[in-house]
Design a protein around this motif. Structure first.
Motif, short mmCIF file in Angstrom:
data_model
loop_
_atom_site.label_atom_id
_atom_site.label_comp_id
_atom_site.label_asym_id
_atom_site.label_seq_id
_atom_site.Cartn_x
_atom_site.Cartn_y
_atom_site.Cartn_z
N VAL A 189 10.66 16.55 23.05
CA VAL A 189 11.79 17.35 22.55
C VAL A 189 13.14 16.72 22.75
O VAL A 189 13.44 15.86 23.89
CB VAL A 189 11.74 18.73 23.45
CG1 VAL A 189 12.89 19.66 23.21
CG2 VAL A 189 10.31 19.38 23.28
N LEU A 239 19.07 20.52 21.09
CA LEU A 239 18.70 21.59 20.27
C LEU A 239 19.59 23.02 20.79
O LEU A 239 19.59 23.86 19.91
CB LEU A 239 17.15 22.17 21.13
CG LEU A 239 16.30 21.28 20.85
CD1 LEU A 239 14.75 21.85 21.20
CD2 LEU A 239 16.15 21.13 19.10
N ASP A 295 7.52 27.40 23.37
CA ASP A 295 7.42 26.08 23.77
C ASP A 295 8.06 25.30 22.57
O ASP A 295 7.51 25.27 21.50
CB ASP A 295 6.04 25.51 24.12
CG ASP A 295 5.85 24.09 24.38
OD1 ASP A 295 5.88 23.38 23.49
OD2 ASP A 295 6.02 23.93 25.49
N ASP A 296 9.15 24.66 22.81
CA ASP A 296 9.84 23.84 21.95
C ASP A 296 8.94 22.71 21.17
O ASP A 296 8.71 22.69 19.99
CB ASP A 296 10.98 22.95 22.04
CG ASP A 296 12.01 24.06 22.82
OD1 ASP A 296 12.15 25.28 22.39
OD2 ASP A 296 13.00 23.78 23.56
N TRP A 302 13.32 19.89 13.58
CA TRP A 302 14.07 20.21 14.82
C TRP A 302 15.11 21.30 14.60
O TRP A 302 15.23 22.28 15.63
CB TRP A 302 14.65 18.98 15.61
CG TRP A 302 13.39 18.35 16.34
CD1 TRP A 302 12.95 17.14 15.98
CD2 TRP A 302 12.54 18.73 17.26
NE1 TRP A 302 12.02 16.61 16.86
CE2 TRP A 302 11.78 17.81 17.79
CE3 TRP A 302 12.54 19.92 17.91
CZ2 TRP A 302 10.70 18.07 18.83
CZ3 TRP A 302 11.61 20.23 19.03
CH2 TRP A 302 10.69 19.04 19.48
N VAL A 344 13.50 24.52 14.91
CA VAL A 344 13.11 24.88 16.39
C VAL A 344 14.41 25.31 17.00
O VAL A 344 14.37 26.45 17.65
CB VAL A 344 12.62 23.81 16.87
CG1 VAL A 344 12.25 24.10 18.38
CG2 VAL A 344 10.97 23.21 16.21
N ALA A 345 15.35 24.43 16.75
CA ALA A 345 16.86 24.98 17.57
C ALA A 345 17.02 26.49 16.97
O ALA A 345 17.75 27.01 17.93
CB ALA A 345 17.83 23.92 17.05
N ARG A 379 14.86 29.13 18.48
CA ARG A 379 15.18 29.51 19.94
C ARG A 379 16.18 30.68 19.94
O ARG A 379 16.00 31.19 21.02
CB ARG A 379 15.61 28.23 20.57
CG ARG A 379 14.72 27.19 20.71
CD ARG A 379 15.19 25.88 21.21
NE ARG A 379 15.49 25.86 22.52
CZ ARG A 379 16.14 25.47 23.32
NH1 ARG A 379 17.41 24.87 22.66
NH2 ARG A 379 16.31 25.30 24.37
#
Length: 177
Positions: free
Chosen positions: A65, A69, A118-119, A148, A151-152, A155
């Motif tokens: 990771v 992020l 979970d990233d 990514w 994902v960022a 979150r």
């Protein structure tokens, strides 16, 4: 080998053979309902869920990771990607349903409410997809940075109001119903 051990081994082999023949017959009979409008049997659903979870958890162990992020530029990039490619299945703030999502089984996670746990696992799932779930393997068309960014953004998604979401996405938003 003693006679009792031989009998036991023969019994185990016979049981395995009968189970294999039964499984083969069941699969080839076409009796299991595969339509997305009929839920799995409870045991099947538990097995499929556990298989998916164990597989993605194991695969994500090798994912590193990145530390950026929380970068606002990365989050904004992910917001635009998400608005363009993900809202039809995973929804958006202020959006409770979609025509596409209504027809999917299993239902994809509502990332507005559930977020991601979970990233590394989220990255792996986005990159490689999930078989028989309608989750595509975005790694075939997206580089790791774009993944990514998703994902960022994911979150932060559960913390966003509809107005904050629209501000992040801008006017380029479109829904993929």
């Amino acid at each position: 080998m003693s006679p009792s051990a031989r009998a036991f081994a023969l019994g185990v082999a016979t049981t395995v053979a009968v189970a294999a023949i039964g499984a083969f017959a069941f699969v080839n009979a076409g009796a299991y309902p595969m339509g997305a409008d009929v839920p799995h049997a409870p045991l099947t659903l538990r097995l499929v869920d556990r298989l998916r979870d164990a597989s993605t958890e194991r695969a994500a162990r090798s994912v590193q990771v990145p530390g950026n992020l929380a970068d606002p530029a990365l989050i904004a990039e992910g917001a635009r990607e998400y608005a363009e490619e993900c809202t039809g299945c995973h929804l958006a703030p202020g959006r409770a349903s979609s025509e596409l999502r209504a027809g999917l089984y299993p239902q994809p996670p509502n990332l507005v409410e559930e977020g991601i746990d979970d990233d590394a696992e989220a990255f792996w799932v986005i990159k490689h997809g999930i078989k028989m779930s309608a989750m595509p393997a975005w790694g075939r068309t997206h580089d790791d940075r774009r993944i990514w960014s998703l994902v960022a953004f994911a979150r932060t998604l559960p913390k966003l109001s509809p107005a904050q979401y629209r501000a992040l996405v801008g006017t380029a938003s479109r829904d993929d119903d």
